[in-house]
Design an enzyme around this catalytic site. Structure first.
Site, PDB file in Angstrom:
ATOM      1  CG  MET A   1      -2.101  -1.286   1.137  1.00  0.00           C
ATOM      2  SD  MET A   1      -3.155  -0.670   2.489  1.00  0.00           S
ATOM      3  CE  MET A   1      -4.091  -2.364   2.355  1.00  0.00           C
ATOM      4  CB  ALA A   2       2.794   3.190   2.302  1.00  0.00           C
ATOM      5  CD  GLU A   3       7.603   3.536  -3.233  1.00  0.00           C
ATOM      6  OE1 GLU A   3       7.732   2.884  -4.007  1.00  0.00           O
ATOM      7  OE2 GLU A   3       7.549   4.571  -3.735  1.00  0.00           O
ATOM      8  CB  ILE A   4       8.568   3.814   4.763  1.00  0.00           C
ATOM      9  CG1 ILE A   4       7.421   2.651   4.877  1.00  0.00           C
ATOM     10  CG2 ILE A   4       9.272   4.795   6.264  1.00  0.00           C
ATOM     11  CD1 ILE A   4       6.217   4.531   5.590  1.00  0.00           C
TER      12      ILE A   4
ATOM     13  CG  ASP B   1      -3.158  -3.348  12.906  1.00  0.00           C
ATOM     14  OD1 ASP B   1      -2.961  -4.860  13.159  1.00  0.00           O
ATOM     15  OD2 ASP B   1      -2.946  -2.953  11.774  1.00  0.00           O
TER      16      ASP B   1
END
Length: 835
Positions: free
Chosen positions: A35-38, A162
């Site tokens: 879902m994403a890049e860091i 979570d």
């Protein structure tokens, strides 16, 4: 700094080229997931200010999902309100081109999943004390989030939902941070989770979450318990071939201590079982209570534990990564040129002009660094974000990057021929923008240190007139609480609120046992409600405490205990049996046959003082107090009388014996009133010659006391006694458990005298005895008592005098007589002289 569903992320090597991203510079790619890049990134401000942070950049296919973006916005709105040492701080939500992003606090470390994976590869698991410490720190952050309110004091009802090893970050310095409130549900959320839809990592869900039922903050407690179990054992609590099997186990498993590994300490098993209770009402009702039990276990079992132990372990495990991360990419001239060129192009797009920005004659405020103006490119959304940041009291970048365009300055690369310039007049000094911190703690009263300097203020207070664009270290110190220290960047003129719950330091413990067991425990004269063996916890240190143990049939045990530090103090007492009184021989059996259904009861009689003669129905039993009579026929009514020389007889009439029960009689004997010298003859007044009687009105506190006038019983207080012969009158007021009150009163004929309310004093007092040197033997009324000096003797009768003798080998004995009739408490400090 983590991102939802970032699993097995591959780190790119040093081949990554730094590049601009809006007002940030991306230095290195840390992780990439579904879902994403860091990214590791930097931002810049005035006077060389720079800030290292993390950018969570949403991948294009997710950015096109409106539901996902709505969840992302919820996360930013929620976490921008949270400012706590154990929660990753969120600074900004924005959009660069088509890319949504969140900027947040950069943690130089890794996540808990990676730590446990590396240990598992070596066949190892986290040390017990480190596992408990990590979860204790997580609980602090969760407790803060659960209790968080909005600016009107309305609870936000935040639930993380979570809690898992992936969302627990561990810095190489030993700090613990919770990340990703992306699926947290709060009352203020715009987008809500529909009933029956599961969110979160399945293996760490609570039963109610796995069943799709409504949840509250207690679901986070269950998830935290699952993570703690995994850290302690090195194994997952719920496993299966498929996700359905895992869900089914969570929905049906009810844990108890017998199901936990034997190698776990019993106290840890109890903590785990309470956190992992199937029914939420059986769990810890607040994560703060969970954290308190973890801290008690940690510092009672590992008294020398320090977070440095965790830092040392991580630095050994991740030495290569630490060495690689130490080399932070710097901006070279080429990169700066790219930033300048991008800034010029963005300025053309903003103003709709074909004239290059280079033609504008402005000077840079930061030498060699461009203050990125890309904010206006985001339009109305950027303005909205600036308002959100200011409302949260954080405004971390709002002030620097939402300034009016006229105040921005850039480095100018000249494209026209150089012309001779005149030296400009010196510029007037710029006004320095200032801000403030509003610092509060729970509890209040903590000393405030700013950059290690004592401000002289205590919480709550405001630190004012602080220049913007700087980082300040705030340290909070309060006795018996853990010191708080954290750095804060001041980037806005709006006051920044720092509200920290202080963590109470673990307190002392006395572990008390006795032989035989079951003795009641008194601490400093107060009944603790506990019986041996037991632990008395939450004691202030260092401090001396007086212990008394009381067990039926045994002499009271007294002892002094000094609790110096957090090390539990063990106390083992041997109780002395009281002399056993021979029971009277049973009466000869009646010739008449007793009914088979007859039942019997018991009678236990005690007195203060003891050794009083016992009479039943007027007959001397030959027994003295304390004594117990059994085989008394049920339903029988007895008259009990106690007699002791020097004391008035005590009686109780109509005591009913009940079958298979023990009737208890406890009497306080009153000293016998000796005949006093007769008062001087009273010459009656003229009015007395007529023989008109007098009256006396009085009350007592407490009321219900017996009133005697000239040794005749006249009722109980409050009372008005009439028909009293005029002249000298002897008044006596008596109530069980209180000192007798006596007075000689003169009444005139026909007089009605009111004495008001007479305050009765308690029958028992207290004597505190100390000696120099200490640990001397004490003889009280001729009998040696078990404890040595210092000691406090409670329940000392005040109706007679007592003797105290203190003896210590090598020293002259010390002796005194004590009279408590005028005051109930006395203290003695005997200075013993050497022989």
């Amino acid at each position: 700094m983590a991102v939802e569903d970032v699993k097995g992320a591959e780190k790119e090597e040093s081949s990554f080229e730094p590049k601009p991203f809006g007002r940030y510079v991306l230095l290195d790619k840390l992780a990439v997931g579904g879902m994403a890049e860091i990214y590791k990134a930097k931002t810049y401000g005035v006077d060389g200010f720079e800030k290292l942070l993390a950018i969570k950049r949403i991948l294009p296919h997710c950015a096109a999902d409106k539901e996902f973006i709505s969840m992302l916005i919820d996360e930013a709105k929620l976490t921008v309100l949270l400012s706590h040492a154990n929660i990753v701080q969120v600074f900004d939500l924005g959009k660069v081109g088509d890319d949504y992003f969140i900027s947040m606090e950069f943690i130089n470390g890794t996540n808990l999943r990676e730590v446990m994976t590396r240990l598992a590869q070596k066949g190892e698991k986290l040390p017990e004390e480190i596992a408990v410490y990590i979860m204790s720190e997580c609980c602090k952050g969760l407790d803060y989030a659960h209790r968080k309110t909005d600016y009107q004091g309305i609870p936000l009802n935040i639930v993380h939902r979570d809690i898992s090893p992936q969302n627990i970050l561990v810095s190489f310095e030993g700090e613990i941070k919770i990340v990703d409130f992306g699926i947290a549900k709060a009352a203020m959320n715009v987008s809500h989770t529909m009933a029956g839809i599961l969110k979160g990592k399945i293996a760490y869900m609570s039963p109610e979450q796995a069943l799709g039922k409504p949840i509250d903050h207690r679901t986070d407690i269950f998830s935290a318990g699952v993570v703690l179990y995994e850290m302690l054992t090195g194994e997952k609590l719920f496993t299966g071939e498929t996700q359905f099997e895992v869900l089914n186990k969570i929905r049906t498993t009810r844990l108890n201590t017998t199901m936990l590994p034997e190698q776990l300490p019993a106290s840890v098993k109890a903590i785990l079982c309470k956190a992992l209770a199937y029914n939420p009402k059986d769990r810890y009702q607040s994560v703060g209570d969970f954290q308190l039990d973890l801290t008690k276990f940690l510092y009672s079992s590992f008294i020398d534990f320090s977070p440095r132990h965790l830092a040392s372990l991580l630095q050994k495990m991740f030495s290569k990564e630490i060495a690689r991360k130490a080399a932070i990419p710097q901006l070279d001239d080429k990169t700066r040129s790219v930033l300048i060129k991008q800034a010029e192009q963005e300025d053309i797009m903003v103003h709709g002009s074909s004239q290059p920005r280079a033609a504008v004659t402005q000077k840079t405020a930061v030498s060699g660094i461009y203050s990125l103006p890309g904010v206006k490119k985001a339009g109305r959304m950027a303005i909205g974000l600036g308002i959100l940041a200011a409302a949260a009291g954080l405004g971390y970048f709002g002030y620097q990057f939402f300034k009016p365009e006229a105040k921005r300055e850039v480095v100018v690369q000249k494209t026209t021929p150089v012309q001779k310039e005149r030296t400009p007049p010196p510029a007037a000094p710029e006004a320095v923008d200032i801000g403030s911190f509003r610092v509060a703690t729970n509890p209040s009263g903590a000393q405030i240190f700013l950059n290690d300097a004592d401000t002289g203020l205590t919480t709550p207070s405001t630190l004012q007139k602080l220049p913007l664009g700087r980082e300040y270290e705030i340290r909070l110190v309060k006795k018996q609480y853990k010191e708080f220290k954290k750095k804060f960047a001041l980037m806005t003129t709006e006051p920044i609120l720092i509200d920290e719950p202080l963590e109470a330091l673990p307190l002392g413990v006395i572990d008390i046992s006795s032989s035989p067991a079951g003795a009641k425990i008194f601490l400093d004269g107060q009944n603790t409600g506990k019986a041996t063996p037991s632990k008395i916890e939450n004691l202030h240190v260092p401090k001396d405490y007086q212990i008394k143990l009381a067990l039926e049939g045994h002499a009271d045990w007294f002892g002094g205990v000094q609790v110096k530090d957090l090390e539990p103090v063990k106390l083992i007492a041997t109780l002395t049996n009281l002399p056993k009184i021979e029971q009277p021989s049973a009466p000869p059996p009646s010739t008449a046959e007793k009914p088979k259904a007859a039942r019997y009861g018991k009678l236990d009689i005690r007195s203060n003082p003891s050794q009083a003669k016992i009479l039943l129905d007027g007959k001397d039993t030959g027994e003295v107090t304390p004594s117990t009579f059994d085989q008394l026929e049920a339903g029988r009514k007895l008259n009990v009388t106690l007699q002791k020389e020097g004391y008035e007889a005590w009686s109780r009439r109509g005591l009913t014996i009940k079958g298979n029960e023990t009737a208890n009689v406890s009497a306080s004997l009153n000293p016998e009133i000796k005949e006093e010298a007769k008062p001087e003859p009273h010459t009656p007044t003229t009015a007395a010659i007529g023989g008109k009687p007098a009256s006396l009105k009085l009350d007592s506190e407490p009321s219900g006391a017996d009133v005697y006038v000239n040794a005749e019983f006249k009722g109980t207080t409050p009372v008005t006694v009439t028909s009293i012969p005029a002249g000298a009158v002897k008044l006596l007021i008596s109530k069980q458990g209180y000192l007798r009150y006596s007075s000689n009163i003169t009444l005139d004929a026909g007089e009605l005298k009111s004495l008001g309310t007479i305050q009765l004093q308690g029958l028992f007092g207290e004597i505190s005895i100390n000696s120099t040197p200490p640990r001397a033997n004490i003889y009280f009324d001729g009998d040696m008592i078990p404890p040595k000096t210092p000691v406090t003797i409670n329940k000392v009768p005040r109706d007679r005098k007592h003797t105290i003798r203190i003896q210590l080998d090598g020293y002259e004995p010390w002796e005194t007589t004590v009279d408590l009739s005028s005051e109930g408490n006395k203290k003695y400090n005997a200075v013993l002289e050497k022989k």
